[in-house]
Scaffold this active site. Sequence first.
Site, mmCIF file in Angstrom:
data_model
loop_
_atom_site.group_PDB
_atom_site.id
_atom_site.type_symbol
_atom_site.label_atom_id
_atom_site.label_comp_id
_atom_site.label_asym_id
_atom_site.label_seq_id
_atom_site.Cartn_x
_atom_site.Cartn_y
_atom_site.Cartn_z
ATOM 1 N N GLU A 63 -3.958 -9.464 4.123
ATOM 2 C CA GLU A 63 -4.732 -9.130 5.327
ATOM 3 C C GLU A 63 -5.917 -10.067 5.561
ATOM 4 O O GLU A 63 -6.318 -10.288 6.707
ATOM 5 C CB GLU A 63 -5.238 -7.683 5.239
ATOM 6 C CG GLU A 63 -4.162 -6.627 5.425
ATOM 7 C CD GLU A 63 -3.380 -6.314 4.144
ATOM 8 O OE1 GLU A 63 -2.551 -5.390 4.183
ATOM 9 O OE2 GLU A 63 -3.594 -7.005 3.119
ATOM 10 N N GLU A 88 0.834 -1.205 0.000
ATOM 11 C CA GLU A 88 0.000 0.000 0.000
ATOM 12 C C GLU A 88 0.870 1.258 0.000
ATOM 13 O O GLU A 88 0.550 2.248 -0.662
ATOM 14 C CB GLU A 88 -0.939 -0.017 1.204
ATOM 15 C CG GLU A 88 -2.019 -1.097 1.101
ATOM 16 C CD GLU A 88 -2.929 -1.135 2.307
ATOM 17 O OE1 GLU A 88 -4.136 -0.850 2.150
ATOM 18 O OE2 GLU A 88 -2.457 -1.454 3.406
#
Length: 693
Positions: free
Chosen positions: A128, A108
């Site tokens: 995640e 990210e």
Amino acid sequence: MSNEATMYLQHGNIAVITMNNPPVNGLSHALRSGIVAGMMRAEADGGIAAVVLIGNDSGFSAGADISEFGKRAMSAEPSLPAVIDVIENATKPVIAAISGNCMGGGLELALGCHFRVVHSAAQIALPEVKLGLLPGAGGTQRLPRLIGIEAALNMIVSGAIVPAPKFKGSPLFDQFVDDKLQDEAIAFAGKVVAEAKPLKRVRDLKVRHAKPDAFFLFARNMVGAVSKGYPAPLKCLEAVQASLLPSFDAGLKAERDLFAQLMMSDESKALRHLFFSERMASKIADLPDDTAVRNIKSVGVIGAGTMGSGIAINFLNAGIPVVILETKSEALERGVASIHKIYESQVAKGKLKPERATERGALLKPTLSYDDLSQVDLVIEAVFEELGVKQAVFEKLDSVCKPGAILASNTSTLDLNKIAAFTRRPQDVVGAHFFSPANVMKLLEVIRGAKTAPDVMATMMKLAKKIKKTAVVSGVCDGFIGNRMINKYAAEAMLIVEEGASVQQVDGAMEKFGMAMGPFKMGDLAGNDIGWAIRKRLYVEHGAGESTARKQLIADRLCEMGRFGQKTGAGWYRYETGKRDALQDPVVDGLVEAARKELGITPRKVSAEEIVERLVYALVNEGAHILEEGIAQRASDIDIVYIFGYGFPVPRGGPMFYADGKGLLSVVRRMERLGWTPAPLIKKLAAEGKTFN
């Protein structure tokens, strides 16, 4: 300028911010602060034209710093979204130089940069979902803008690790390099400056799909079918779908709202608990991290049956030569054939290259002679579970094995200290309890005897990682952690059947709760004769009048009929030839009915809720006794044993974590209403308002 986690250097008119937070560049508060400080310095310096953000030798960044989980530092400003915002809105180009692992928050962060130069050997992922979460710093919004909705959704929902070259030609990476990443990234930055290339903010790109509504309808059905009650995969889908909203900020808000929902979910809490518990399990409380280990270059396995063959495969897969011993040539040939058959099956399914199968097979040396074990560094016996048989094996090993060789027993219930006493080297004896099928099941109970040497324990824990097992340390007691608890579980299941529930009802309730299979199906799979042999030993050792060895009339009679389960075609259920379907059998119904009459029991209706409560709390109560006695180091180790060895539902985090979630005071009250005596530890923790974990 630098802090402990970053370094700032100037190369001409290019600033290089190096992330350095070993071992994986976790995005700690110090690292996040260092990146922002470096960016502010570069922005304020008129002599700097561009910034390169790079990792260290371990790679770019594997994401969040797990040492900060649950601590204030994790959410302290600058948060990761704030760091990305600083980078994305910088007035000077920021180039991510990516090597090694670039995962989770690390990816990210890279997506927030204006350009990305990547080493060809790098790997990327947004994993995640494996913690019951979704990317919470813009990953679900930026990735679809670079590689398309479908590819992004696949990555995010699966959490899979993907080689960077898979995205060659997409806007995800601007340049691939094979060497000298920092030099190449600086050169690329210079080119961006020289050519006055516009800054590419990913947030400004549009998400495109020819038929988004149809795609997400299809995807929702697919994801829903495989997510098995886990909320995260479908929430990931919702977040990716939000990338189609008119504004990037609206999509970002949807992502953060969904992330917050998942963060509070029971499933995510359980998955995060297991994530940390698995890492904690490898640590032995009284053993320093620098404890010396013995060098294991070769392994002996005694017994070429199902268990011995499975154990051997673990070491062959790790490239460790194995000497496998049997007493009869027919049994040895069967065992070797079964090992080769497993490899042939993996080749046929495309899971293993033929040359790798050949290499592994070549590491196996079959033998009928104990003399061939004289030079192995570790020997594991996997013979019949009877103390006299173990004695003969260990006395022989003591006479033939070299000094310093580790002698391990795969016993699942027997007293390891007695086994160690059959040798003149009890310090070298350890328990290595593999779970069947040993080449598949991830759990390994490492049993620490009274005299087991510290370096033997350290060696076994290190070796477990090498053969890709999750090892949990257990002290010596009957059944160790897993089987001691499962005996209480099975005994309670039997009581519930005596009281009025059917075998099918008990199994159905536990399977609906999430267990891989109910207690009776599990008995049929493992072999009911195994539990019968343990019960008969306990009847003799303790006397059948004691609660620990209360005679199980129905279970004993089932075994007296030769109904040992799947291997005999009949157990608690009946099985048709070549099939594993558990079919209800009137013979068992009749056996149960006759036993109830003999015991003077009038059957009553038992609810599914009561079945689940009694069986899970039976595990919890015995687990508490195990903790009190120091058999297990920590409650989370018990959870790991039950998740990886006994099919306890992963989203519930293990029996001890489940009890924590129910509230230990409530657990104590329920046990007392059932007429049980709660373990002193549960009562103590409940009174103090504490939990197991």
